[in-house]
Design a protein around this motif. Structure first.
Motif, PDB file in Angstrom:
ATOM      1  N   ALA A  59      48.719  44.395  40.172  1.00 42.07           N
ATOM      2  CA  ALA A  59      49.664  43.895  39.164  1.00 42.07           C
ATOM      3  C   ALA A  59      48.984  42.937  38.189  1.00 42.07           C
ATOM      4  CB  ALA A  59      50.839  43.200  39.852  1.00 42.07           C
ATOM      5  N   VAL A  60      47.947  42.247  38.664  1.00 41.75           N
ATOM      6  CA  VAL A  60      47.279  41.280  37.779  1.00 41.75           C
ATOM      7  C   VAL A  60      45.873  41.754  37.376  1.00 41.75           C
ATOM      8  CG1 VAL A  60      48.592  39.292  38.594  1.00 41.75           C
ATOM      9  CG2 VAL A  60      46.481  39.938  39.790  1.00 41.75           C
ATOM     10  N   ALA A  61      45.547  42.999  37.722  1.00 37.12           N
ATOM     11  CA  ALA A  61      44.223  43.534  37.340  1.00 37.12           C
ATOM     12  C   ALA A  61      44.140  43.625  35.817  1.00 37.12           C
ATOM     13  CB  ALA A  61      44.022  44.912  37.957  1.00 37.12           C
ATOM     14  N   ALA A  62      42.936  43.475  35.284  1.00 39.86           N
ATOM     15  CA  ALA A  62      42.754  43.579  33.833  1.00 39.86           C
ATOM     16  C   ALA A  62      43.236  44.954  33.374  1.00 39.86           C
ATOM     17  CB  ALA A  62      41.284  43.384  33.504  1.00 39.86           C
ATOM     18  N   PRO A  63      43.879  45.004  32.206  1.00 44.90           N
ATOM     19  CA  PRO A  63      44.385  46.296  31.736  1.00 44.90           C
ATOM     20  C   PRO A  63      43.313  47.376  31.700  1.00 44.90           C
ATOM     21  CG  PRO A  63      45.103  44.514  30.296  1.00 44.90           C
ATOM     22  CD  PRO A  63      44.201  43.905  31.321  1.00 44.90           C
ATOM     23  N   GLY A  64      42.084  46.966  31.349  1.00 51.12           N
ATOM     24  CA  GLY A  64      41.000  47.947  31.273  1.00 51.12           C
ATOM     25  C   GLY A  64      40.747  48.621  32.621  1.00 51.12           C
ATOM     26  N   VAL A  65      40.940  47.879  33.707  1.00 49.36           N
ATOM     27  CA  VAL A  65      40.713  48.429  35.048  1.00 49.36           C
ATOM     28  C   VAL A  65      41.758  49.508  35.330  1.00 49.36           C
ATOM     29  CG1 VAL A  65      40.759  47.867  37.522  1.00 49.36           C
ATOM     30  CG2 VAL A  65      39.656  46.309  35.896  1.00 49.36           C
ATOM     31  N   ARG A  66      43.007  49.197  34.997  1.00 49.21           N
ATOM     32  CA  ARG A  66      44.080  50.176  35.243  1.00 49.21           C
ATOM     33  C   ARG A  66      43.892  51.401  34.347  1.00 49.21           C
ATOM     34  NH1 ARG A  66      48.048  45.645  35.476  1.00 49.21           N
ATOM     35  NH2 ARG A  66      49.163  46.456  33.689  1.00 49.21           N
ATOM     36  N   SER A  67      43.541  51.122  33.086  1.00 50.97           N
ATOM     37  CA  SER A  67      43.364  52.212  32.124  1.00 50.97           C
ATOM     38  C   SER A  67      42.231  53.148  32.551  1.00 50.97           C
ATOM     39  CB  SER A  67      43.071  51.615  30.742  1.00 50.97           C
ATOM     40  OG  SER A  67      42.871  52.627  29.810  1.00 50.97           O
ATOM     41  N   ASP A  68      41.139  52.560  33.013  1.00 54.49           N
ATOM     42  CA  ASP A  68      39.978  53.373  33.416  1.00 54.49           C
ATOM     43  C   ASP A  68      40.334  54.302  34.574  1.00 54.49           C
ATOM     44  OD1 ASP A  68      38.413  52.307  31.516  1.00 54.49           O
ATOM     45  OD2 ASP A  68      37.209  51.027  32.847  1.00 54.49           O
ATOM     46  N   LEU A  69      41.108  53.783  35.540  1.00 57.29           N
ATOM     47  CA  LEU A  69      41.474  54.625  36.689  1.00 57.29           C
ATOM     48  C   LEU A  69      42.268  55.843  36.200  1.00 57.29           C
ATOM     49  CD1 LEU A  69      41.728  55.200  39.752  1.00 57.29           C
ATOM     50  CD2 LEU A  69      43.876  53.916  39.704  1.00 57.29           C
ATOM     51  N   LEU A  70      43.242  55.597  35.322  1.00 59.82           N
ATOM     52  CA  LEU A  70      44.078  56.708  34.851  1.00 59.82           C
ATOM     53  C   LEU A  70      43.249  57.713  34.050  1.00 59.82           C
ATOM     54  CD1 LEU A  70      47.256  54.651  33.934  1.00 59.82           C
ATOM     55  CD2 LEU A  70      46.972  56.200  35.838  1.00 59.82           C
ATOM     56  N   ARG A  71      42.305  57.196  33.270  1.00 62.50           N
ATOM     57  CA  ARG A  71      41.462  58.101  32.486  1.00 62.50           C
ATOM     58  C   ARG A  71      40.572  58.951  33.386  1.00 62.50           C
ATOM     59  NH1 ARG A  71      36.874  57.287  31.350  1.00 62.50           N
ATOM     60  NH2 ARG A  71      36.970  55.032  31.581  1.00 62.50           N
ATOM     61  N   ARG A  72      40.040  58.338  34.452  1.00 60.42           N
ATOM     62  CA  ARG A  72      39.196  59.110  35.382  1.00 60.42           C
ATOM     63  C   ARG A  72      40.025  60.201  36.073  1.00 60.42           C
ATOM     64  NH1 ARG A  72      37.039  53.937  36.611  1.00 60.42           N
ATOM     65  NH2 ARG A  72      38.267  53.798  38.525  1.00 60.42           N
ATOM     66  N   ILE A  73      41.267  59.878  36.408  1.00 56.94           N
ATOM     67  CA  ILE A  73      42.135  60.891  37.028  1.00 56.94           C
ATOM     68  C   ILE A  73      42.369  62.038  36.040  1.00 56.94           C
ATOM     69  CG2 ILE A  73      44.456  61.330  37.955  1.00 56.94           C
ATOM     70  CD1 ILE A  73      44.464  58.315  38.860  1.00 56.94           C
ATOM     71  N   ALA A  74      42.648  61.679  34.792  1.00 59.79           N
ATOM     72  CA  ALA A  74      42.875  62.706  33.758  1.00 59.79           C
ATOM     73  C   ALA A  74      41.648  63.605  33.625  1.00 59.79           C
ATOM     74  CB  ALA A  74      43.196  62.044  32.417  1.00 59.79           C
TER      75      ALA A  74
END
Ligand code: NDP
Length: 478
Positions: A59-74
């Motif tokens: 919940a408090v992870a940097a947005p870039g960390v969350r974004s990168d995970l979703l991009r890798r999944i994509a």
């Protein structure tokens, strides 16, 4: 546990469960696609507890960390598109072309939400009091339970999992017992993409897992039948947690007197019969102006009789089998009921034999039906459509709205006046003009009216309303 049984992902570990789901290919019932473990009650609780810990950091992870995970999944879904589409096609019976489009769309959705991470902005509001500032903060809701149906085994999980993770939540994912293979592959991709341990759990099963999840999460998003959706919403209300339910439809396709015939027939073929009519947005009621019943019926029957019904993975198949024996029996019983109610079978409606044993059904079209018949009031969820003749636009709109459902509605017309009036007055969450009732895009809301939906919309930026909680901070700077 036999190594042949695909395990669940619980609290970051792949673990065996109790019993197994036997996944059968509906195009060839002799083929077992795989066996999949059923999660135990203890595993559901363990997954929830791990999700709560992992979710606090996420919940408090940097947005870039969350974004990168979703991009890798994509990226991974896209890279493995052919393999995933084949698996989907084998376990669900969707024609390979449609399965490929579904997997591609799932990758697009993860990519879209990798950008949404950066648009999770709050608001600043003026105050009634001088010197006071007000901030509205959007925060993750916590642990969300995602319960998904069998008709879109990859893309519906994608449009729930991607926003849930993007907006900072932890996930307990329960796929339909009929399509565990696609769910397992998706969970494997999410795990391999570097999802923090425990943040995402896969809990397969049949019978109790769904309701156990509702009892341990902070919010639940469900897609499926009205009956189960009602139970989910009631249980969620008893626990005072938010619920989002996307349920059934009895969607009208209106063919106006001034409709372009080719567009009308195309909308009916695409909306009523493709994917064996197993779509909540399928057009099962064809509301046709009496002036056009004859030419529309003739052209539609001609197109239907050219459709290739066969094994889902065969090139050239337009429509695969229906999902299972139970759904086939349900479709056939409605076909029988329609005839009992006085409807006239114009084409199709019979079980088909193909080279392999499967649940093949010839798409059925009925004429001379009325909107009061049960076939026009109850969701069938199969390749069955009924023509309801009407006189003029006003009657067409009244019939379109005379239903308990309100998911999607379409009109085929060349009148701008009627198109505008229809969009404003048809009582459905999705209104289409000169387009099939089925076919939605991921960057705009998906939600129905009446018994088709409950709770906030899915998809697009609007998904943030469900997957976050608004908090308000008041500051007085003395
Ligand atoms: P259901 O609506 O019965 O949903 C089954 C899923 O819900 C399973 O994962 C089940 O898991 C879970 N579940 C059942 N009861 C509860 C509960 N009380 N609380 C939480 N979860 C629960 O789907 P079916 O596959 O049986 O489909 C039946 C009909 O639904 C179809 O014929 C069609 O009309 C409609 N449908 C609509 C769809 C749509 O897109 N709108 C998609 C698919 C189906 P568990 O058993 O482990 O608890």
């Amino acid at each position: 546990m036999s190594t042949a049984i695909f395990p669940n992902l619980v609290a970051g570990e792949w673990v065996s469960g109790h019993g197994a789901l036997i996944n059968i290919n509906p195009s060839d019932t002799d083929e077992v696609v795989g066996e999949y473990a059923c999660a135990t009650s203890a595993q559901v609780r363990e997954a929830a507890s791990a999700a709560r810990s992992a979710g606090a950091a996420w919940a408090v992870a940097a947005p870039g960390v969350r974004s990168d995970l979703l991009r890798r999944i994509a990226d991974e879904i896209e890279r493995r598109c052919g393999e995933l589409a084949l698996l989907l096609s084998r376990e669900e019976g969707k024609a390979l072309r449609d399965a490929t489009a579904e997997v591609t769309r799932a990758a697009e959705i993860f990519r879209y939400y990798s950008g949404e991470v950066f648009r999770m902005a709050g608001e600043r509001s003026p105050s009634l009091r001088s010197g006071v500032t007000i901030e509205v903060l959007y925060e993750p809701i916590g642990v969300v339970g995602l319960i998904t149906p069998w008709n879109f085994p990859v893309v519906i999980p994608a449009w729930k999992i991607a926003p849930a993770l993007a907006y900072g939540n932890a996930v307990l994912f329960k796929p339909s017992e009929l399509v565990p293979a696609s769910a397992w592959a998706l969970a494997d991709i999410i795990d391999r993409a570097g999802c923090p341990k425990g943040l995402f759990s896969l809990l397969m099963g049949d019978g109790t897992v769904g309701r156990e999840i509702v009892d341990v999460v902070d919010a639940v998003s469900f897609t499926g039948s009205v009956a189960t959706g009602t139970a989910v919403a009631q249980r969620a209300a008893a626990r005072m947690i938010p619920a989002q339910c996307e349920l059934g439809g009895k969607n009208p396709l209106v063919i106006a007197a001034d409709a372009d015939l080719d567009v009308a027939v195309d909308c009916a073929i695409q909306g009523s019969f493709m994917q064996a009519g197993q779509r909540c947005t399928a057009s099962s009621r064809l509301i046709v102006d009496v002036e056009r019943v004859a030419d529309f019926t003739q052209a539609l029957v001609a197109r239907m009789e050219k459709l290739v019904i066969g094994a889902a993975i065969s090139p050239g198949t337009d429509i695969g089998p229906v999902i299972d024996e139970r759904q086939l029996a349900k479709d056939l019983s409605y076909i029988e009921l329609a005839e009992t109610e006085g409807a006239r079978l114009l084409t199709g409606g019979g079980r088909l034999n193909r080279a392999t044993p499967g649940h093949f059904l010839s798409p059925a079209l009925f004429g001379d039906t009325s909107n009061q018949m049960r076939v026009n009031r109850e969701e069938i969820f199969g390749p069955v459509a009924c023509i309801i003749p009407v006189r003029g636009y006003d009657e067409a709109l009244a019939v379109a709205n005379d239903t308990d459902f309100g998911l999607s509605a379409s009109i085929v017309t060349s009148s701008l006046k009627h198109a505008q009036h229809f969009k404003a007055n048809v009582r459905s969450g999705l209104a289409m003009v000169n387009l099939p009732t089925a076919g939605v895009e991921f960057h705009v809301p998906l939600s129905g009216l009446k018994s088709s939906s409950y709770g906030p919309p899915e998809m697009g930026h609007h998904a943030m309303r469900f997957y976050t909680k608004a908090r308000t901070a008041y500051t007085f700077a003395a």
